[in-house]
Design a protein around this motif. Sequence first.
Motif, PDB file in Angstrom:
ATOM      1  N   GLY A   1       0.799  -1.220   0.000  1.00 38.36           N
ATOM      2  CA  GLY A   1       0.000   0.000   0.000  1.00 38.36           C
ATOM      3  C   GLY A   1       0.830   1.267   0.000  1.00 38.36           C
ATOM      4  N   TYR A   2       0.375   2.236   0.788  1.00 37.58           N
ATOM      5  CA  TYR A   2       1.011   3.553   0.795  1.00 37.58           C
ATOM      6  C   TYR A   2       2.392   3.561   1.444  1.00 37.58           C
ATOM      7  CZ  TYR A   2      -3.449   5.571  -0.670  1.00 37.58           C
ATOM      8  OH  TYR A   2      -4.577   5.893  -1.378  1.00 37.58           O
ATOM      9  N   ARG A   3       2.761   2.486   2.131  1.00 41.20           N
ATOM     10  CA  ARG A   3       4.047   2.460   2.823  1.00 41.20           C
ATOM     11  C   ARG A   3       5.223   2.666   1.872  1.00 41.20           C
ATOM     12  NH1 ARG A   3       4.287   0.658   7.998  1.00 41.20           N
ATOM     13  NH2 ARG A   3       2.428  -0.263   8.937  1.00 41.20           N
ATOM     14  N   MET A   4       5.097   2.170   0.648  1.00 37.06           N
ATOM     15  CA  MET A   4       6.208   2.249  -0.299  1.00 37.06           C
ATOM     16  C   MET A   4       6.392   3.644  -0.890  1.00 37.06           C
ATOM     17  SD  MET A   4       8.262  -0.268  -0.831  1.00 37.06           S
ATOM     18  CE  MET A   4       8.407  -1.978  -0.270  1.00 37.06           C
TER      19      MET A   4
ATOM     20  N   VAL B   1      -4.004  10.272 -10.616  1.00 37.16           N
ATOM     21  CA  VAL B   1      -4.952  11.336 -10.246  1.00 37.16           C
ATOM     22  C   VAL B   1      -6.378  10.827 -10.334  1.00 37.16           C
ATOM     23  CG1 VAL B   1      -5.876  13.584 -10.916  1.00 37.16           C
ATOM     24  CG2 VAL B   1      -3.407  13.216 -10.878  1.00 37.16           C
ATOM     25  N   LEU B   2      -6.684  10.043 -11.361  1.00 40.13           N
ATOM     26  CA  LEU B   2      -8.039   9.530 -11.548  1.00 40.13           C
ATOM     27  C   LEU B   2      -8.439   8.565 -10.438  1.00 40.13           C
ATOM     28  CD1 LEU B   2      -8.077   8.988 -15.423  1.00 40.13           C
ATOM     29  CD2 LEU B   2      -9.403  10.654 -14.119  1.00 40.13           C
ATOM     30  N   PHE B   3      -7.452   7.941  -9.778  1.00 37.54           N
ATOM     31  CA  PHE B   3      -7.759   7.057  -8.664  1.00 37.54           C
ATOM     32  C   PHE B   3      -8.147   7.841  -7.402  1.00 37.54           C
ATOM     33  CE2 PHE B   3      -5.518   3.290 -10.582  1.00 37.54           C
ATOM     34  CZ  PHE B   3      -6.595   2.435 -10.479  1.00 37.54           C
ATOM     35  N   LYS B   4      -7.894   9.146  -7.408  1.00 39.43           N
ATOM     36  CA  LYS B   4      -8.214  10.034  -6.287  1.00 39.43           C
ATOM     37  C   LYS B   4      -7.697   9.477  -4.958  1.00 39.43           C
ATOM     38  CE  LYS B   4     -12.351  11.896  -8.538  1.00 39.43           C
ATOM     39  NZ  LYS B   4     -13.816  12.099  -8.460  1.00 39.43           N
ATOM     40  N   PRO B   5      -6.383   9.427  -4.786  1.00 45.42           N
ATOM     41  CA  PRO B   5      -5.814   8.870  -3.548  1.00 45.42           C
ATOM     42  C   PRO B   5      -6.202   9.682  -2.323  1.00 45.42           C
ATOM     43  CG  PRO B   5      -4.144  10.023  -4.825  1.00 45.42           C
ATOM     44  CD  PRO B   5      -5.351   9.921  -5.705  1.00 45.42           C
ATOM     45  N   ASN B   6      -6.320   9.017  -1.214  1.00 48.01           N
ATOM     46  CA  ASN B   6      -6.671   9.654   0.059  1.00 48.01           C
ATOM     47  C   ASN B   6      -5.472  10.450   0.572  1.00 48.01           C
ATOM     48  OD1 ASN B   6      -7.031  10.124   2.895  1.00 48.01           O
ATOM     49  ND2 ASN B   6      -8.716   8.649   2.846  1.00 48.01           N
ATOM     50  N   PRO B   7      -5.588  11.792   0.674  1.00 47.08           N
ATOM     51  CA  PRO B   7      -4.440  12.623   1.096  1.00 47.08           C
ATOM     52  C   PRO B   7      -3.858  12.213   2.439  1.00 47.08           C
ATOM     53  CG  PRO B   7      -6.184  13.998   0.207  1.00 47.08           C
ATOM     54  CD  PRO B   7      -6.758  12.625   0.353  1.00 47.08           C
TER      55      PRO B   7
ATOM     56  N   SER C   1       0.528   9.538   5.492  1.00 42.58           N
ATOM     57  CA  SER C   1       0.950   8.484   6.420  1.00 42.58           C
ATOM     58  C   SER C   1       2.008   7.589   5.774  1.00 42.58           C
ATOM     59  CB  SER C   1      -0.246   7.642   6.853  1.00 42.58           C
ATOM     60  OG  SER C   1      -0.761   6.885   5.758  1.00 42.58           O
ATOM     61  N   GLY C   2       1.922   7.448   4.438  1.00 44.15           N
ATOM     62  CA  GLY C   2       2.898   6.633   3.732  1.00 44.15           C
ATOM     63  C   GLY C   2       4.266   7.276   3.643  1.00 44.15           C
ATOM     64  N   LEU C   3       4.346   8.574   3.977  1.00 43.28           N
ATOM     65  CA  LEU C   3       5.622   9.286   3.938  1.00 43.28           C
ATOM     66  C   LEU C   3       6.419   9.135   5.230  1.00 43.28           C
ATOM     67  CD1 LEU C   3       4.513  12.581   2.142  1.00 43.28           C
ATOM     68  CD2 LEU C   3       5.794  10.676   1.169  1.00 43.28           C
ATOM     69  N   SER C   4       5.902   8.378   6.169  1.00 44.62           N
ATOM     70  CA  SER C   4       6.603   8.174   7.436  1.00 44.62           C
ATOM     71  C   SER C   4       7.854   7.321   7.219  1.00 44.62           C
ATOM     72  CB  SER C   4       5.680   7.479   8.448  1.00 44.62           C
ATOM     73  OG  SER C   4       6.414   7.065   9.586  1.00 44.62           O
ATOM     74  N   PRO C   5       8.977   7.694   7.842  1.00 41.45           N
ATOM     75  CA  PRO C   5      10.192   6.884   7.721  1.00 41.45           C
ATOM     76  C   PRO C   5      10.123   5.582   8.520  1.00 41.45           C
ATOM     77  CG  PRO C   5      10.560   8.723   9.211  1.00 41.45           C
ATOM     78  CD  PRO C   5       9.203   8.936   8.601  1.00 41.45           C
ATOM     79  N   LEU C   6       9.111   5.443   9.375  1.00 46.09           N
ATOM     80  CA  LEU C   6       8.945   4.237  10.185  1.00 46.09           C
ATOM     81  C   LEU C   6       8.230   3.172   9.366  1.00 46.09           C
ATOM     82  CD1 LEU C   6       7.825   5.918  13.552  1.00 46.09           C
ATOM     83  CD2 LEU C   6      10.132   5.194  12.856  1.00 46.09           C
TER      84      LEU C   6
END
Length: 398
Positions: A44-47, A165-171, A176-181
Amino acid sequence: MNLRVDAETIRRQLYVFGPAWLVMMADIDVASIVTGLQSGATWGYRMIFIMIILTIPLFVIQDAAGRLGTVGGKGLGEAIRIRYSGKTAAILSIPMAVSDFLEYVAEYAGISIGIMLLGLPLIPLLLLIYVFHAVVVLSRNYRKAEIIMLPISFVLAASIAASAVLFKPNPSLVLSGLSPLQPYGNPSFDYLLAANIGAVIMPWMLYFHSGADSRKKLKTSDLRAERLETLIGAIASEVLMAMIVIDGIHLRNVNDFLNIDELSHALAPFGSAAPFLLAMGFLAAGFLALVVISMASAWGVLEAVGRTSRRAFLSVYLMESLPALVLVILYSNYVELMLDLMVLYTIIIIPSLYVLGRLVTDPNIMKGLTYKPWESAMYWAMTAVIIIGGIAGLISMI
């Protein structure tokens, strides 16, 4: 007079533009796209954090290659032959040739996915693409190839951005995916972490970037513009890779490698046109990378051993690419194959990274404009990051 000077400056900057941007866009090849989709589907967003942070080593490593070609006036293969003995250069050409072969495998595997998404006969079209690719490459005219490939790179970049953009990701989830943890130490995460590092820093990129800059006969006065292009290309490349991860999130495959049917849903917002768009994107990205890799091979392996004739080039091209094509025809699990290759790149690239780091600190090769101590420290730090990530990925495969 000022207008004339400004016009000449703009004209020169436009001439300088090309190698750094093209190598970054060609880096978003089919294997990289598949790696990004698999990363999003699994983690998911972790990457997203991994993609963004990889901008740093991507810029630092490619900046060294670009500086070698611009200031030193030599491609990496040629510089190796001049700086080291013929025997050393020949030995160093072996990992170059191996990486070229593996890269051909990855691109033909990606093109195969594109052909299968279109529902067309695989083997005849692969052979047709092989022949067409050979015709383009054997012309050996970089500037003409660059003029053709640059527009393709812009179209590919726009398509990736539009789909995300068309997938309209949840901001909030993106943030949260930008966390270094992150779950470092998890075998699945470490495997895809290494695959993403390999997808970002590929061996052929070093040879193509330095070789293209030297062949365009860029000057030291062009260095600032060339470095800026490298930085912009690195940022654009990794932002696009983050968008690919967002596309992959919607595939929701957390247990296994993606298959052809699942990949066809990567561009779901485009409805029934999604498989066609993805297929054409794979074909364009794969072919773009094939041409760039072939040029990098000629400028790497052949320059290192001091043989640059058309006959020598044809021999190396056939030895590297034809077995790769045969392997892809015989093998069917393309996604797993590409991901494994991405992990291996992080190890295969080590000799090239070591030699490049030595060359940019050599006053003879760099004509006195060598790396400053802090630049050299940054380069070796980023090289260490790549090696550590590769080792973690290899361990996860055992």
